[in-house]
Every structure is written in structure tokens, then in C-alpha cells.
Design a protein around this motif. Structure first.
Motif, PDB file in Angstrom:
ATOM      1  N   GLU A  54       0.832  -1.203   0.000  1.00  0.00           N
ATOM      2  CA  GLU A  54       0.000   0.000   0.000  1.00  0.00           C
ATOM      3  C   GLU A  54       0.869   1.257   0.000  1.00  0.00           C
ATOM      4  O   GLU A  54       0.628   2.200  -0.762  1.00  0.00           O
ATOM      5  CB  GLU A  54      -0.914   0.006   1.230  1.00  0.00           C
ATOM      6  CG  GLU A  54      -2.037  -1.014   1.172  1.00  0.00           C
ATOM      7  CD  GLU A  54      -2.885  -0.956   2.417  1.00  0.00           C
ATOM      8  OE1 GLU A  54      -4.096  -0.726   2.291  1.00  0.00           O
ATOM      9  OE2 GLU A  54      -2.344  -1.139   3.520  1.00  0.00           O
ATOM     10  N   GLU A  55       1.886   1.260   0.854  1.00  0.00           N
ATOM     11  CA  GLU A  55       2.777   2.428   0.930  1.00  0.00           C
ATOM     12  C   GLU A  55       3.541   2.616  -0.374  1.00  0.00           C
ATOM     13  O   GLU A  55       3.694   3.738  -0.863  1.00  0.00           O
ATOM     14  CB  GLU A  55       3.743   2.263   2.095  1.00  0.00           C
ATOM     15  CG  GLU A  55       3.061   2.288   3.458  1.00  0.00           C
ATOM     16  CD  GLU A  55       4.053   2.057   4.588  1.00  0.00           C
ATOM     17  OE1 GLU A  55       5.262   1.960   4.294  1.00  0.00           O
ATOM     18  OE2 GLU A  55       3.624   1.968   5.753  1.00  0.00           O
ATOM     19  N   ARG A  56       4.024   1.514  -0.935  1.00  0.00           N
ATOM     20  CA  ARG A  56       4.816   1.597  -2.161  1.00  0.00           C
ATOM     21  C   ARG A  56       3.984   2.105  -3.333  1.00  0.00           C
ATOM     22  O   ARG A  56       4.459   2.865  -4.177  1.00  0.00           O
ATOM     23  CB  ARG A  56       5.397   0.217  -2.470  1.00  0.00           C
ATOM     24  CG  ARG A  56       6.376   0.201  -3.645  1.00  0.00           C
ATOM     25  CD  ARG A  56       6.992  -1.168  -3.823  1.00  0.00           C
ATOM     26  NE  ARG A  56       6.027  -2.175  -4.234  1.00  0.00           N
ATOM     27  CZ  ARG A  56       5.521  -3.114  -3.456  1.00  0.00           C
ATOM     28  NH1 ARG A  56       5.886  -3.180  -2.199  1.00  0.00           N
ATOM     29  NH2 ARG A  56       4.642  -3.985  -3.902  1.00  0.00           N
TER      30      ARG A  56
ATOM     31  N   ASP B 118      -6.818   5.039  -4.435  1.00  0.00           N
ATOM     32  CA  ASP B 118      -5.439   5.322  -4.839  1.00  0.00           C
ATOM     33  C   ASP B 118      -5.045   6.773  -4.591  1.00  0.00           C
ATOM     34  O   ASP B 118      -3.916   7.175  -4.898  1.00  0.00           O
ATOM     35  CB  ASP B 118      -5.213   4.963  -6.306  1.00  0.00           C
ATOM     36  CG  ASP B 118      -6.081   5.776  -7.255  1.00  0.00           C
ATOM     37  OD1 ASP B 118      -6.737   6.741  -6.794  1.00  0.00           O
ATOM     38  OD2 ASP B 118      -6.096   5.467  -8.447  1.00  0.00           O
ATOM     39  N   LEU B 119      -5.969   7.579  -4.062  1.00  0.00           N
ATOM     40  CA  LEU B 119      -5.685   8.948  -3.612  1.00  0.00           C
ATOM     41  C   LEU B 119      -5.283   9.895  -4.753  1.00  0.00           C
ATOM     42  O   LEU B 119      -4.908  11.034  -4.494  1.00  0.00           O
ATOM     43  CB  LEU B 119      -4.594   8.956  -2.534  1.00  0.00           C
ATOM     44  CG  LEU B 119      -4.849   8.059  -1.313  1.00  0.00           C
ATOM     45  CD1 LEU B 119      -3.666   8.111  -0.363  1.00  0.00           C
ATOM     46  CD2 LEU B 119      -6.127   8.474  -0.600  1.00  0.00           C
ATOM     47  N   ARG B 120      -5.362   9.447  -6.013  1.00  0.00           N
ATOM     48  CA  ARG B 120      -4.960  10.326  -7.115  1.00  0.00           C
ATOM     49  C   ARG B 120      -5.919  11.504  -7.277  1.00  0.00           C
ATOM     50  O   ARG B 120      -5.515  12.594  -7.635  1.00  0.00           O
ATOM     51  CB  ARG B 120      -4.894   9.536  -8.417  1.00  0.00           C
ATOM     52  CG  ARG B 120      -3.693   8.607  -8.504  1.00  0.00           C
ATOM     53  CD  ARG B 120      -3.592   7.984  -9.874  1.00  0.00           C
ATOM     54  NE  ARG B 120      -4.814   7.284 -10.243  1.00  0.00           N
ATOM     55  CZ  ARG B 120      -5.015   6.692 -11.421  1.00  0.00           C
ATOM     56  NH1 ARG B 120      -4.094   6.742 -12.343  1.00  0.00           N
ATOM     57  NH2 ARG B 120      -6.145   6.055 -11.675  1.00  0.00           N
TER      58      ARG B 120
ATOM     59  N   THR C  69      -4.713   2.841  -0.481  1.00  0.00           N
ATOM     60  CA  THR C  69      -5.220   2.275   0.763  1.00  0.00           C
ATOM     61  C   THR C  69      -6.321   1.279   0.436  1.00  0.00           C
ATOM     62  O   THR C  69      -7.293   1.623  -0.245  1.00  0.00           O
ATOM     63  CB  THR C  69      -5.797   3.366   1.680  1.00  0.00           C
ATOM     64  OG1 THR C  69      -4.759   4.300   1.996  1.00  0.00           O
ATOM     65  CG2 THR C  69      -6.348   2.758   2.961  1.00  0.00           C
ATOM     66  N   ILE C  70      -6.158   0.030   0.879  1.00  0.00           N
ATOM     67  CA  ILE C  70      -7.209  -0.981   0.703  1.00  0.00           C
ATOM     68  C   ILE C  70      -8.265  -0.730   1.770  1.00  0.00           C
ATOM     69  O   ILE C  70      -7.982  -0.783   2.970  1.00  0.00           O
ATOM     70  CB  ILE C  70      -6.631  -2.402   0.830  1.00  0.00           C
ATOM     71  CG1 ILE C  70      -5.601  -2.648  -0.272  1.00  0.00           C
ATOM     72  CG2 ILE C  70      -7.750  -3.435   0.753  1.00  0.00           C
ATOM     73  CD1 ILE C  70      -4.883  -3.981  -0.161  1.00  0.00           C
ATOM     74  N   THR C  71      -9.482  -0.450   1.332  1.00  0.00           N
ATOM     75  CA  THR C  71     -10.542  -0.104   2.280  1.00  0.00           C
ATOM     76  C   THR C  71     -11.413  -1.292   2.664  1.00  0.00           C
ATOM     77  O   THR C  71     -12.063  -1.274   3.707  1.00  0.00           O
ATOM     78  CB  THR C  71     -11.425   1.008   1.696  1.00  0.00           C
ATOM     79  OG1 THR C  71     -11.950   0.592   0.433  1.00  0.00           O
ATOM     80  CG2 THR C  71     -10.607   2.282   1.502  1.00  0.00           C
ATOM     81  N   SER C  72     -11.464  -2.323   1.831  1.00  0.00           N
ATOM     82  CA  SER C  72     -12.218  -3.528   2.183  1.00  0.00           C
ATOM     83  C   SER C  72     -11.733  -4.693   1.333  1.00  0.00           C
ATOM     84  O   SER C  72     -11.172  -4.491   0.254  1.00  0.00           O
ATOM     85  CB  SER C  72     -13.732  -3.333   1.980  1.00  0.00           C
ATOM     86  OG  SER C  72     -14.040  -3.198   0.608  1.00  0.00           O
TER      87      SER C  72
ATOM     88  N   TYR D 190       2.650  -9.443  -3.536  1.00  0.00           N
ATOM     89  CA  TYR D 190       3.364  -8.846  -2.420  1.00  0.00           C
ATOM     90  C   TYR D 190       4.739  -9.513  -2.322  1.00  0.00           C
ATOM     91  O   TYR D 190       4.839 -10.733  -2.372  1.00  0.00           O
ATOM     92  CB  TYR D 190       2.609  -9.064  -1.107  1.00  0.00           C
ATOM     93  CG  TYR D 190       1.147  -8.760  -1.199  1.00  0.00           C
ATOM     94  CD1 TYR D 190       0.707  -7.452  -1.433  1.00  0.00           C
ATOM     95  CD2 TYR D 190       0.189  -9.756  -1.076  1.00  0.00           C
ATOM     96  CE1 TYR D 190      -0.637  -7.161  -1.529  1.00  0.00           C
ATOM     97  CE2 TYR D 190      -1.165  -9.467  -1.168  1.00  0.00           C
ATOM     98  CZ  TYR D 190      -1.569  -8.170  -1.396  1.00  0.00           C
ATOM     99  OH  TYR D 190      -2.891  -7.894  -1.498  1.00  0.00           O
ATOM    100  N   PRO D 191       5.791  -8.762  -2.162  1.00  0.00           N
ATOM    101  CA  PRO D 191       7.137  -9.355  -2.105  1.00  0.00           C
ATOM    102  C   PRO D 191       7.393 -10.035  -0.778  1.00  0.00           C
ATOM    103  O   PRO D 191       8.152  -9.566   0.053  1.00  0.00           O
ATOM    104  CB  PRO D 191       8.047  -8.144  -2.296  1.00  0.00           C
ATOM    105  CG  PRO D 191       7.261  -7.006  -1.733  1.00  0.00           C
ATOM    106  CD  PRO D 191       5.820  -7.301  -2.046  1.00  0.00           C
ATOM    107  N   VAL D 192       6.733 -11.167  -0.556  1.00  0.00           N
ATOM    108  CA  VAL D 192       6.941 -11.916   0.677  1.00  0.00           C
ATOM    109  C   VAL D 192       7.135 -13.379   0.294  1.00  0.00           C
ATOM    110  O   VAL D 192       6.437 -13.896  -0.568  1.00  0.00           O
ATOM    111  CB  VAL D 192       5.746 -11.759   1.644  1.00  0.00           C
ATOM    112  CG1 VAL D 192       4.461 -12.203   1.006  1.00  0.00           C
ATOM    113  CG2 VAL D 192       5.988 -12.521   2.940  1.00  0.00           C
TER     114      VAL D 192
END
Length: 300
Positions: free
Chosen positions: A91-93, A134-136, A97-100, A172-174
Motif C-alpha cells: 500500500e505504501e509503495r 489510490d488517492l490520485r 489504501t485498501i478499504t475492504s 506482495y514481495p513476501v
């Protein structure tokens, strides 16, 4: 002597009937206990996977971990914590923000079985649909995406999850054990790519026609990567290839090629969203990364 034999025969018949009625014959008992163990394992596996894994809409990781504790071993809970951290990092990268997040779970019974050691294996396909901002365009704008993950779980006789194998490394890089052999192409080839431009022989209408044909009826010529992290880049590559964009043989792990032969003989740029974007931008012209206002039908 004859009466005694007759009495014994009657007693044996009575005992046999009693065993059949109560399901006490060894084969029947084993079968029923195995079925019961598998049912319990499937119920517990579904309950575990329904629990949130740390997404913001779930009320926080602490609540999710507490709810999951009776269902899973400590190592599996740690794995969930790592995944939740990877979600937050993504999310930060990406600046969103995932809301649901909602999950749709499908049991794959052909893969489920009781092992000789008493543990059970359960395979579940999980489709996760996320709403994100995505806040754009300022707070409050919502978009959606979804992805599929194949979970292979191991549970003990008490229904506790001992292991949860899956692969979401494309998302996700995990690190996770999952289907690593399919997620990574085979040994890379050191072949340089030729020079191509984006508009060479490309027919956007043909790409659109392919997308409309195969969006819900999967093309059997290609492997379906939904069960090992997601299929979006793979489907996009198929569409633009159908539109006439030339495949380029190159290094499988590099960004100098774009090709698909089999599930394990392909370029990372064919199936990885970020790699596809980077390769297209470098080799197919600037309009590939156009803004929303200039995107058109058939545009990657």
C-alpha cells in the motif's frame, strides 16, 4: 454336538449383525473415521481462511491473530503476520489504501485426503476482491481489483492448521512455499532481443476481440496462473499478442524479451505486471504508459 454348533452359528450371526448395525467392522470404522477427520479438516480450513489476514477493513492484525489462534499453529500465525506486513508495505509503495476485502472460498475435493500419519491435506481456491483508494483524485475515490490464490493446508487430527502453502509473490514481495516452480521460469537464456516498435503490425481491434472471446472462457493454449498469484499480466500479454505485437525471445529473467512457449518456458515480462510495464515502456513506445485520459480500446 449338533445343537451346540447351531447355537454358535446363531451367536456368530447375531454378533455380525450387531457389528454391521453399529459400524464396528474394522473397514467401516476406518472409513467413517477418515471421512469424519476430512470433514473436520475442511471445516477448520475454511474457517481459518475466512478470517482476515490483517487488511485494514478487518479491524487490525491483533484481532485477526487472536481469532485465528485456536485454529492454527504459531508458525502459521507468524506467516499471516508477514503477509499482513507485506500488504501494508505494498500500500505504501503504490500510494493506495485498501478499504475492504472480501473472500470467496472454493474447496477442491479431488486434492483433499487423510494421510497415513493422521494429518489431513485440504486445497482451497480463494478469490479475494479488494476495494481501494489510490488517492490520485483525493480521498474517497474507489477502485477495485481481485486476485486468486490456491492454498494447500495441512491440519492435524484436532483440526489445527500446521501449514499453509501458497504463493502471492507476484502481488506482495513476501516469501511463501507455494508453487515456486511455476512462478519462476526455468533456466534463463542469454539471447539479445531485436529492435521492435510499438505500432509495428499492431491491431488494437484484434486485441479487443481476443479479450472479449477469452475473458471468461480460458484459452487452453496458455497456463492459468490464477492459482499461483494472479493472471492479469498473462492475459494482457495474450491479448496484445493476438493483436499482432511480435514476441521477442530474450532472457527469461531479464527485460530484453517478451515471449511465451510453456508455463515454465516464458519471460518474466509476459506474466509479471511490473516487468511487462517496464519492458513495454522501454521497447514499445511511450504511449504504452499513457495517462487515463489518453487510453484507448486495445491499449495495454
Amino acid at each position: 454336538m449338533r445343537a451346540t454348533l447351531k447355537t454358535k452359528t446363531r451367536l456368530m450371526a447375531l454378533l455380525l449383525g450387531l457389528c454391521l448395525c453399529l459400524g464396528l467392522l474394522p473397514g467401516s470404522a476406518l472409513a467413517e473415521s477418515g471421512e469424519a477427520a476430512q470433514r473436520l479438516a475442511e471445516e477448520r480450513a475454511l474457517a481459518y481462511l475466512r478470517l482476515p489476514a490483517g487488511e485494514p477493513a478487518a479491524g487490525g492484525l491483533r484481532l485477526a491473530r487472536a481469532a485465528a489462534a485456536p485454529l492454527a499453529a504459531e508458525a502459521v500465525l507468524d506467516q499471516r503476520a508477514e503477509r499482513a506486513a507485506a500488504v501494508r508495505a505494498a500500500e505504501e509503495r503504490l500510494g493506495l489504501t485498501i478499504t475492504s476485502a472480501e473472500r470467496e472460498l472454493t474447496l477442491l475435493p479431488t486434492e483433499n485426503r487423510v494421510r497415513a500419519d493422521g494429518c489431513c491435506t485440504v486445497a482451497v481456491y480463494v478469490r479475494t476482491a479488494c476495494v481501494y483508494d489510490d488517492l490520485r483524485d483525493g480521498p474517497g475515490g474507489e477502485d477495485r481489483f481481485a486476485y486468486g490464490t490456491l492454498h494447500r493446508l495441512t491440519l492435524n487430527g484436532a483440526g489445527v492448521v500446521l501449514a499453509d502453502e501458497y504463493d502471492e509473490s507476484d502481488l506482495y514481495p513476501v516469501e511463501s512455499p507455494g508453487a515456486a516452480a511455476l512462478m519462476a521460469p526455468s533456466a534463463p537464456e542469454d539471447v539479445t532481443a531485436g529492435g521492435y516498435t510499438y505500432y509495428d503490425a499492431y491491431d488494437p481491434a484484434a486485441a479487443v476481440a481476443y479479450a472479449e472471446r477469452y475473458w471468461s472462457d480460458y484459452n487452453p493454449d496458455y497456463y492459468n496462473f490464477n492459482s499461483v498469484g494472479g493472471d492479469c499480466a498473462n492475459f494482457t500479454s495474450q491479448c496484445i499478442s493476438a493483436g499482432g505485437m511480435s514476441q521477442v525471445k530474450g532472457r527469461q529473467y531479464g527485460t530484453d524479451g517478451w515471449f511465451y512457449v510453456t508455463a515454465t518456458d516464458r519471460s518474466a515480462t509476459w506474466t509479471g505486471a511490473r516487468q511487462l510495464r517496464d519492458w513495454m515502456a522501454a521497447h514499445r513506445g511511450p504511449k504504452v504508459t499513457a495517462s487515463d485520459s489518453s487510453v484507448y480500446a486495445g491499449s495495454p
